[in-house]
Design an enzyme around this catalytic site. Structure first.
Site, PDB file in Angstrom:
ATOM      1  CB  SER A   1      24.041   5.699  18.633  1.00  0.00           C
ATOM      2  OG  SER A   1      23.103   4.981  19.702  1.00  0.00           O
TER       3      SER A   1
ATOM      4  CE1 TYR B   1      27.001   6.851  23.237  1.00  0.00           C
ATOM      5  CE2 TYR B   1      24.631   6.232  22.744  1.00  0.00           C
ATOM      6  CZ  TYR B   1      26.118   6.009  22.415  1.00  0.00           C
ATOM      7  OH  TYR B   1      26.628   5.218  21.430  1.00  0.00           O
TER       8      TYR B   1
ATOM      9  CE  LYS C   1      27.294   8.348  19.797  1.00  0.00           C
ATOM     10  NZ  LYS C   1      28.452   8.175  19.040  1.00  0.00           N
TER      11      LYS C   1
END
Length: 248
Positions: free
Chosen positions: A129, A142, A146
Site C-alpha cells: 500500500s 495497517y 504494509k
C-alpha cells in the site's frame, strides 16, 4: 498454463486479480474467509475458505494445491484488513494485533508454505500500500503492517532469487469500491468531517486527481507475474501520490 494462488481472492482487488488471471488462461485458486463469496465464484476458479492467519489451515491448503496441481507458478499475497481507525494513543492493543495477524502474519505464512511448491521462474506478487511508503495517520496498525510487508517481500526476493523465484510488491493508493468507502466513513468520524470531504481530499492528494481501480492493480499483478528480470521492487499504482496526508 500458469497455476496461480491468490489470498483473499473472492472479493475486491483479489477477485479482480483472479478474474484477470483466469481470463489470461491461468488456472486460479483463491482463499478467502468469506464462505458465501467462495461459493459464488465462477466454476473456472477454485476456492478454499481459510484464514491466512491460521498456519494449520494454510499448510493444509498448500497440501491440497500440491495434490491437485503439483505446484504453483504465481502467488499473489493479497490478504489484508483495514484495522482500526484511531490515533496511536487511542488504539487498542488487541485491534493492533488483529490487523497485523491478517496483514503481516498472513503474508509470512503464505510465503512460508507456498514457496516450497514453486519452481524456476515462479513469481510472488505482494499487495502492499502507499501506506507502506508514507505512513497513514489514524491507521497505524495497517501502515506498520504494509511497511513490514515490503521488508518481507525484499527479503523473500533475496532468499528465493537463487531458485528463480521473483518477488515484487504493488503499492495501491486508494482503490475505488466498498472497502475504501468504509475507510472514508471511519476516517470522517475520527476527524469530524464528511465522507465526501475525506474522499475528495484523497483524490486531491494525487497528481492525476483520482482514485485507482481494482483493475489497475490486477493489471500490474499480471505484468509482474510475467516480467522475467524484475524482482525486489515496489511499484505504486496510485495516480502518483503528491500529498499522502491531504488536509481538506
Amino acid at each position: 498454463m500458469k497455476s496461480v494462488l491468490i489470498t483473499a481472492g473472492a472479493n475486491g482487488i483479489g477477485l479482480v486479480m483472479a478474474q484477470s488471471f483466469a481470463a489470461a488462461g491461468a488456472q486460479v485458486w483463491v482463499t478467502d474467509v468469506d464462505a458465501t463469496a467462495i461459493a459464488d465464484l465462477p466454476a473456472a476458479i477454485k476456492g478454499s475458505c481459510v484464514s491466512v492467519a491460521d498456519e494449520g489451515g494454510m499448510a493444509a491448503l498448500m497440501a491440497d494445491v500440491q495434490a491437485a496441481w503439483g505446484g504453483l507458478d504465481v502467488v499473489c499475497v493479497n490478504a489484508g484488513i483495514k484495522g482500526p481507525t484511531s490515533a496511536i494513543v487511542d488504539t487498542d492493543l488487541g485491534a493492533w494485533r488483529d490487523c497485523l495477524a491478517v496483514c503481516l502474519d498472513g503474508a509470512f505464512l503464505t510465503v512460508k508454505h507456498a514457496a516450497p511448491l514453486m519452481g524456476q521462474g515462479g513469481a510472488m506478487v505482494f499487495t502492499a500500500s502507499t501506506a507502506g511508503l508514507y505512513g497513514f495517520p489514524y491507521r497505524s496498525p495497517y501502515a506498520a503492517a504494509k511497511w513490514a510487508i515490503i521488508g518481507l517481500m525484499k527479503t523473500a526476493a533475496m532468499e528465493l532469487g537463487p531458485k528463480g523465484i521473483r518477488c515484487n510488491a504493488i503499492a495501491p493508493g486508494s482503490v475505488e469500491g466498498p472497502r475504501i468507502d468504509r475507510v472514508f466513513a471511519a476516517e470522517a468520524e475520527a476527524k469530524g468531517m464528511t465522507p465526501e470531504a475525506v474522499a475528495a481530499g484523497y483524490a486531491a492528494g494525487t497528481a492525476l486527481g483520482c482514485l485507482v481501480t481494482a483493475q489497475d492493480v490486477a493489471d500490474m499483478a499480471l505484468f509482474l507475474a510475467s516480467a522475467p528480470r524484475i524482482s525486489g521492487q515496489v511499484i505504486a499504482v496510485d495516480g502518483f501520490t503528491i500529498n499522502p496526508d491531504p488536509k481538506v
